[in-house]
Design a protein around this motif. Structure first.
Motif, PDB file in Angstrom:
ATOM      1  N   SER A  23       0.812  -1.223   0.000  1.00  0.00           N
ATOM      2  CA  SER A  23       0.000   0.000   0.000  1.00  0.00           C
ATOM      3  C   SER A  23       0.846   1.274   0.000  1.00  0.00           C
ATOM      4  N   ARG A  24       2.172   1.140  -0.023  1.00  0.00           N
ATOM      5  CA  ARG A  24       3.032   2.328   0.051  1.00  0.00           C
ATOM      6  C   ARG A  24       2.666   3.361  -1.020  1.00  0.00           C
ATOM      7  N   GLY A  25       2.536   2.933  -2.267  1.00  0.00           N
ATOM      8  CA  GLY A  25       2.224   3.852  -3.357  1.00  0.00           C
ATOM      9  C   GLY A  25       0.894   4.555  -3.187  1.00  0.00           C
ATOM     10  N   LEU A  26      -0.087   3.851  -2.610  1.00  0.00           N
ATOM     11  CA  LEU A  26      -1.408   4.457  -2.394  1.00  0.00           C
ATOM     12  C   LEU A  26      -1.334   5.567  -1.350  1.00  0.00           C
ATOM     13  N   PHE A  27      -0.585   5.349  -0.270  1.00  0.00           N
ATOM     14  CA  PHE A  27      -0.438   6.385   0.751  1.00  0.00           C
ATOM     15  C   PHE A  27       0.437   7.532   0.243  1.00  0.00           C
ATOM     16  N   GLU A  28       1.440   7.208  -0.531  1.00  0.00           N
ATOM     17  CA  GLU A  28       2.315   8.236  -1.092  1.00  0.00           C
ATOM     18  C   GLU A  28       1.540   9.173  -2.016  1.00  0.00           C
ATOM     19  N   ALA A  29       0.597   8.643  -2.773  1.00  0.00           N
ATOM     20  CA  ALA A  29      -0.131   9.421  -3.774  1.00  0.00           C
ATOM     21  C   ALA A  29      -1.410  10.080  -3.254  1.00  0.00           C
ATOM     22  N   CYS A  30      -1.925   9.655  -2.102  1.00  0.00           N
ATOM     23  CA  CYS A  30      -3.210  10.202  -1.647  1.00  0.00           C
ATOM     24  C   CYS A  30      -3.070  11.674  -1.257  1.00  0.00           C
ATOM     25  N   GLU A  31      -4.173  12.404  -1.356  1.00  0.00           N
ATOM     26  CA  GLU A  31      -4.154  13.819  -0.975  1.00  0.00           C
ATOM     27  C   GLU A  31      -4.373  14.001   0.528  1.00  0.00           C
ATOM     28  N   TYR A  32      -5.228  13.160   1.102  1.00  0.00           N
ATOM     29  CA  TYR A  32      -5.564  13.260   2.519  1.00  0.00           C
ATOM     30  C   TYR A  32      -5.475  11.889   3.179  1.00  0.00           C
ATOM     31  N   TYR A  33      -5.222  11.889   4.461  1.00  0.00           N
ATOM     32  CA  TYR A  33      -5.315  10.682   5.270  1.00  0.00           C
ATOM     33  C   TYR A  33      -5.615  11.083   6.701  1.00  0.00           C
ATOM     34  N   ALA A  34      -5.975  10.101   7.511  1.00  0.00           N
ATOM     35  CA  ALA A  34      -6.251  10.343   8.930  1.00  0.00           C
ATOM     36  C   ALA A  34      -5.332   9.488   9.783  1.00  0.00           C
ATOM     37  N   ILE A  35      -4.915  10.054  10.906  1.00  0.00           N
ATOM     38  CA  ILE A  35      -4.177   9.320  11.926  1.00  0.00           C
ATOM     39  C   ILE A  35      -5.164   9.095  13.067  1.00  0.00           C
ATOM     40  N   ASN A  36      -5.478   7.844  13.359  1.00  0.00           N
ATOM     41  CA  ASN A  36      -6.412   7.462  14.419  1.00  0.00           C
ATOM     42  C   ASN A  36      -5.600   6.907  15.579  1.00  0.00           C
ATOM     43  N   VAL A  37      -5.532   7.626  16.699  1.00  0.00           N
ATOM     44  CA  VAL A  37      -4.754   7.204  17.864  1.00  0.00           C
ATOM     45  C   VAL A  37      -5.624   6.256  18.690  1.00  0.00           C
ATOM     46  N   LEU A  38      -5.206   4.989  18.778  1.00  0.00           N
ATOM     47  CA  LEU A  38      -6.045   3.966  19.394  1.00  0.00           C
ATOM     48  C   LEU A  38      -6.074   4.061  20.916  1.00  0.00           C
ATOM     49  N   ALA A  39      -7.234   3.712  21.479  1.00  0.00           N
ATOM     50  CA  ALA A  39      -7.429   3.637  22.925  1.00  0.00           C
ATOM     51  C   ALA A  39      -7.075   2.233  23.400  1.00  0.00           C
ATOM     52  N   GLU A  40      -6.872   2.085  24.715  1.00  0.00           N
ATOM     53  CA  GLU A  40      -6.385   0.814  25.260  1.00  0.00           C
ATOM     54  C   GLU A  40      -7.318  -0.367  24.997  1.00  0.00           C
ATOM     55  N   ASP A  41      -8.597  -0.124  24.724  1.00  0.00           N
ATOM     56  CA  ASP A  41      -9.524  -1.218  24.448  1.00  0.00           C
ATOM     57  C   ASP A  41      -9.634  -1.524  22.950  1.00  0.00           C
ATOM     58  N   GLN A  42      -8.707  -1.010  22.132  1.00  0.00           N
ATOM     59  CA  GLN A  42      -8.771  -1.190  20.681  1.00  0.00           C
ATOM     60  C   GLN A  42      -7.645  -2.069  20.131  1.00  0.00           C
ATOM     61  N   VAL A  43      -7.197  -3.036  20.938  1.00  0.00           N
ATOM     62  CA  VAL A  43      -6.165  -3.969  20.483  1.00  0.00           C
ATOM     63  C   VAL A  43      -6.620  -4.691  19.219  1.00  0.00           C
ATOM     64  N   GLU A  44      -7.892  -5.085  19.173  1.00  0.00           N
ATOM     65  CA  GLU A  44      -8.406  -5.805  18.005  1.00  0.00           C
ATOM     66  C   GLU A  44      -8.255  -4.964  16.742  1.00  0.00           C
ATOM     67  N   ALA A  63       5.219  -5.773  23.042  1.00  0.00           N
ATOM     68  CA  ALA A  63       3.902  -6.179  23.542  1.00  0.00           C
ATOM     69  C   ALA A  63       3.026  -4.952  23.802  1.00  0.00           C
ATOM     70  N   TYR A  64       1.712  -5.161  23.731  1.00  0.00           N
ATOM     71  CA  TYR A  64       0.765  -4.116  24.111  1.00  0.00           C
ATOM     72  C   TYR A  64       0.842  -3.925  25.617  1.00  0.00           C
TER      73      TYR A  64
END
Length: 165
Positions: free
Chosen positions: A66-87, A159-160
């Protein structure tokens, strides 16, 4: 403290283990393909760069399909996970074809997927990229963000982990 040499068959593993002594948060970076399909991946190489203008940095392995897709995209989001989001961390670190199957998410700037229940979410414009050894380094402008009072998902020593009260 033992100083390590920059050679030997096991150097990459020793170096990775030493880097693992720095605790990090876990994020999922999300965007859309040119065809409009949501994509995302788990990343722990995320940090702030500047408050004025608001800039963040993260990096992506050159080996990922997916490197090329992220390199070429105009926008993206960074989602900072909470401790209950290991899955979620494991889902987006996996090789699943459709990591968004059955997942309820919101839509941000440029249609980027925003995961629910995160500690923080940053909607970014993909502005600068630099070759960095075996990774591509992204420095991007934050256009919008939100946050919730939640404990973060932490990664340390392979480890988490959870933050102590």
């Amino acid at each position: 403290m033992t100083q390590q040499q920059f050679s030997g068959v096991d150097f990459p593993r020793r170096f990775r283990n030493a880097l693992g002594m720095f605790a990090t948060g876990i994020t999922v970076v999300t965007t859309r393909t040119p065809a409009g399909e949501p994509i995302g991946l788990t990343v722990n190489s995320f940090n702030s760069v500047s408050l004025d203008p608001p800039l963040i940095v993260w990096s992506l392995s050159n080996d990922l399909p997916s490197r090329g897709l992220f390199e070429a995209c105009e926008y993206y989001a960074i989602n900072v996970l909470a401790e209950d989001q290991v899955e979620l961390s494991q889902r987006f670190a996996s090789r699943l074809d459709d990591k968004f199957a059955g997942l309820d998410f919101e839509t941000g700037v440029g249609g980027v997927p925003l995961l629910k229940g995160c500690c923080a979410r940053f909607e970014c414009r993909n502005t600068q990229r630099y070759e960095g050894g075996d990774h591509l380094v992204f420095i991007s402008e934050v256009l919008s963000f939100d946050r919730e009072e939640r404990k973060p998902l932490v990664y340390f020593g392979g480890a988490y982990r959870r933050l102590a009260d």
